[in-house]
Design an enzyme around this catalytic site. Structure first.
Site, PDB file in Angstrom:
ATOM      1  N   THR A 134     -12.991  -2.232   0.817  1.00 46.69           N
ATOM      2  CA  THR A 134     -14.043  -1.191   0.753  1.00 46.69           C
ATOM      3  C   THR A 134     -14.556  -0.938   1.964  1.00 46.69           C
ATOM      4  O   THR A 134     -16.004  -1.722   2.554  1.00 46.69           O
ATOM      5  CB  THR A 134     -14.847  -2.153   0.149  1.00 46.69           C
ATOM      6  OG1 THR A 134     -14.820  -3.708   0.209  1.00 46.69           O
ATOM      7  CG2 THR A 134     -14.636  -2.044  -0.958  1.00 46.69           C
ATOM      8  N   GLU A 152       0.465  -1.079  -0.226  1.00 47.72           N
ATOM      9  CA  GLU A 152       0.059  -0.324  -0.402  1.00 47.72           C
ATOM     10  C   GLU A 152       1.236   1.150   0.079  1.00 47.72           C
ATOM     11  O   GLU A 152       2.083   1.014   0.161  1.00 47.72           O
ATOM     12  CB  GLU A 152      -1.170  -0.274   1.036  1.00 47.72           C
ATOM     13  CG  GLU A 152      -1.945  -1.305   1.269  1.00 47.72           C
ATOM     14  CD  GLU A 152      -3.157  -1.365   2.275  1.00 47.72           C
ATOM     15  OE1 GLU A 152      -3.024   0.558   2.948  1.00 47.72           O
ATOM     16  OE2 GLU A 152      -3.284  -2.415   2.959  1.00 47.72           O
ATOM     17  N   TYR A 153       0.486   2.478  -0.998  1.00 50.26           N
ATOM     18  CA  TYR A 153       0.878   3.732  -0.497  1.00 50.26           C
ATOM     19  C   TYR A 153       1.626   3.941  -1.521  1.00 50.26           C
ATOM     20  O   TYR A 153       3.104   4.210  -1.198  1.00 50.26           O
ATOM     21  CB  TYR A 153       1.203   4.208   0.282  1.00 50.26           C
ATOM     22  CG  TYR A 153       0.131   4.977   1.551  1.00 50.26           C
ATOM     23  CD1 TYR A 153      -1.043   6.199   1.194  1.00 50.26           C
ATOM     24  CD2 TYR A 153      -0.722   3.430   2.594  1.00 50.26           C
ATOM     25  CE1 TYR A 153      -1.862   5.854   2.336  1.00 50.26           C
ATOM     26  CE2 TYR A 153      -1.716   3.714   3.522  1.00 50.26           C
ATOM     27  CZ  TYR A 153      -2.957   5.131   3.210  1.00 50.26           C
ATOM     28  OH  TYR A 153      -3.620   5.190   3.480  1.00 50.26           O
TER      29      TYR A 153
END
Length: 425
Positions: free
Chosen positions: A279, A215-216
Site C-alpha cells: 500500500t 510482480e508483473y
C-alpha cells in the site's frame, strides 16, 4: 505520546518547558541532528503522560488538534466542559488527550537489503517480528542468485526476530520480469528445481520462512501462480516454515493492469500465513507529485482486502521514504528519492516551511533550487500515526516496512506507543 508540530518561535527548550520533559530526552528520543534549528511544521514526538494547553488568541479546537496530532473529537471527549466546539476563549485551559494505553499486539515485518548498516539494523530489530532480506532472484532454470545474508540472519536471530528468505522474479541486471515469472510458473522442471533450491537455502541458512514477491506476472499466469503457491505450501508447511506473499494494492478482484491481475487475493489469503499488501507508490519516481501512501487509497485497498483475506493475515505496507519532484512536472521525468529524516534536513537547508495535507494525511513542502521550484512529499509522525491506526481500525495482523535501511526514529516511537510487537522466536 504527543505529536507536537513546531510553530514559529519554538525551540527545543520552550517545547521541553511546555511539556515538562527534559530537552535532552526529546533530542535523544527523536535523534535530532539539528536541535537548535527546528523547521516550522516539523513534528516532534514527545513521550509524556499528560498535557494541559492554554488557549491563545486566534486558536480553534481544530488548529490545537492539528498541533498535537489528535482529533477534535478526542479533545472534546477529554474535556466534557466544552459544550460548544466553536467557542473557546484565550486563557481557557484544556486537556490534550495523550494515548498511553496500547491498542494491541501486532506483527511487524521489515524489508532490508544486505547492505544495511549494522547500527541501523541493531536499532530496528527490537521493533520487528520478521526481517525479510531482499532478495534471492530466481533464474530460468530454477536456481537462485547468491546474496550476503548470513550476517543479517545471525543478528536477527540473536534479537529474537524471525529471518525471512525473499524470492523475486527480478531479472539479473534489470527489474521484475514477466517472462521470467512465466517460465517458472509453466515449466515444471524449473519449478521443481526452484522449490528444492528454496528448501535447501531455508535449511542451510537457518531461515524461519519464505516471502514470495513475484510482480508483473502475465494475467494468463494467474492460475499458474496459484498452483505454484499450493505446491510450495505443501512442501514448506510440514517443515514448520512461515509463508508470506507480497501483493499489489488492489481495490477489486477484477482490477485491470499487469501489476494486478495475476495477484489473486482470495487464493493467497487461503494458502499463506501472511499477505503483505504493498500500500504505497501512489506517488512514485516517474509519476506526478503526490503522497507516497495517501490514506484514502490505502483504505480503499483495505476495504476490499478484508472481504477476501482473513484480517489477521494482512500486513499493511508502510513506506519509509519520500520523493522530491521538480516543477512543473513533466510526464516521464524522474523524482529523487529522499529519506524521511533527509526531507526535514532539506527543508531546513532550503528555509522551507513544512505543510500538512489533511486529505492525504501526509506532509509536504516547496523550495527553489537553481531557479526551479520543487515539491517534496514524505512521512512524519502524523502520517505514520494516521496509517498505523488503520491496523486497529481494520483489525489487521500488522504492518510491513519497505525498507528499514534508513532509520526513522519517529516511526518507531509512534509504533511503540500504539502497539506491542509480537515475537515468534
Amino acid at each position: 505520546m504527543v505529536i507536537y508540530v513546531v510553530k514559529p518561535g519554538d525551540s527545543i527548550y520552550s517545547i521541553s518547558q511546555a511539556f515538562d520533559v527534559p530537552a535532552s530526552k526529546i533530542i535523544s528520543d527523536n535523534q535530532l541532528d539539528h536541535p537548535n534549528s527546528l523547521v516550522i511544521g516539523q513534528t516532534i514526538v514527545i513521550l509524556t503522560e499528560n498535557k494541559l494547553h492554554t488557549v491563545t488568541r486566534g486558536q480553534s479546537l481544530y488548529s490545537i488538534a492539528q498541533s498535537y496530532g489528535v482529533t477534535v473529537d478526542e479533545i472534546l471527549k477529554a474535556n466534557p466542559q466544552i459544550t460548544n466546539s466553536s467557542r473557546i476563549v484565550p486563557g481557557q485551559v484544556i486537556t490534550i488527550p495523550v494515548q498511553n494505553e496500547k491498542l494491541g499486539t501486532i506483527d511487524v515485518n521489515g524489508y532490508a537489503f544486505p547492505n544495511i548498516s549494522n547500527d541501523v539494523l541493531k536499532s530496528t530489530l527490537p521493533y520487528l517480528t520478521y526481517l525479510s532480506i531482499f532478495s534471492y532472484q530466481v533464474k530460468p532454470d530454477g536456481s537462485l542468485s547468491a546474496i550476503n545474508d548470513a550476517p543479517l540472519i545471525q543478528m536477527a536471530r540473536e534479537a529474537g526476530v524471525a529471518p525471512m528468505m525473499v524470492i523475486t522474479n527480478i531479472k539479473e541486471g534489470a527489474s521484475f520480469d514477466s517472462g521470467l515469472a512465466h517460465i517458472i510458473l509453466t515449466n515444471q522442471q524449473a519449478q521443481d528445481a526452484l522449490i528444492n533450491n528454496v528448501l535447501e537455502t531455508l535449511n542451510t541458512k537457518n531461515y524461519a520462512g519464505l516471502d514470495i514477491d513475484f510482480e508483473y506476472i502475465f494475467p494468463a499466469d494467474r492460475e499458474n501462480y496459484n498452483s505454484f503457491l499450493r505446491k510450495l505450501t505443501e512442501r514448506l508447511r510440514p517443515r514448520g516454515y512461515t509463508i508470506a506473499t507480497s501483493l499489489a494494492p488492489k481495490t477489486s478482484a477484477g482490477q485491470k493492469g499487469l501489476l494486478y491481475e495475476a495477484h489473486d487475493y482470495a487464493a493467497h489469503g487461503s494458502l499463506v500465513d501472511h499477505v503483505i499488501l504493498m500500500t504505497y507508490e501512489w506517488g512514485y519516481t516517474y509519476g506526478p507529485p503526490m503522497a507516497v501512501s495517501p490514506i484514502k487509497p490505502v483504505k480503499q485497498v483495505l476495504d476490499f482486502a478484508v472481504t477476501v483475506i482473513p484480517r489477521e493475515k494482512i500486513l499493511m505496507g508502510m513506506p519509509n521514504y519520500g520523493y522530491d519532484w521538480t516543477l512543473p512536472y513533466v510526464s516521464g521525468s524522474a523524482a529523487k528519492t529522499v529519506s524521511n529524516t533527509g526531507a526535514v534536513d532539506l527543508a531546513l537547508q532550503k528555509g522551507a516551511i513544512i505543510e500538512y495535507d489533511a486529505a492525504s494525511q501526509a506532509p509536504f513542502f516547496n523550495y527553489y533550487s537553481n531557479g526551479k521550484r520543487h515539491v517534496v512529499w514524505f512521512d512524519d509522525a502524523r502520517s505514520v500515526n494516521a496509517r498505523l491506526k488503520l491496523v486497529n481500525q481494520y483489525r489487521l495482523g500488522g504492518v510491513s516496512y519497505w525498507t528499514i535501511n534508513k532509520f526513522f526514529p519517529q516511526n518507531w516511537l509512534v509504533l511503540n506507543s500504539l502497539y506491542n510487537v509480537r515475537k515468534v522466536l
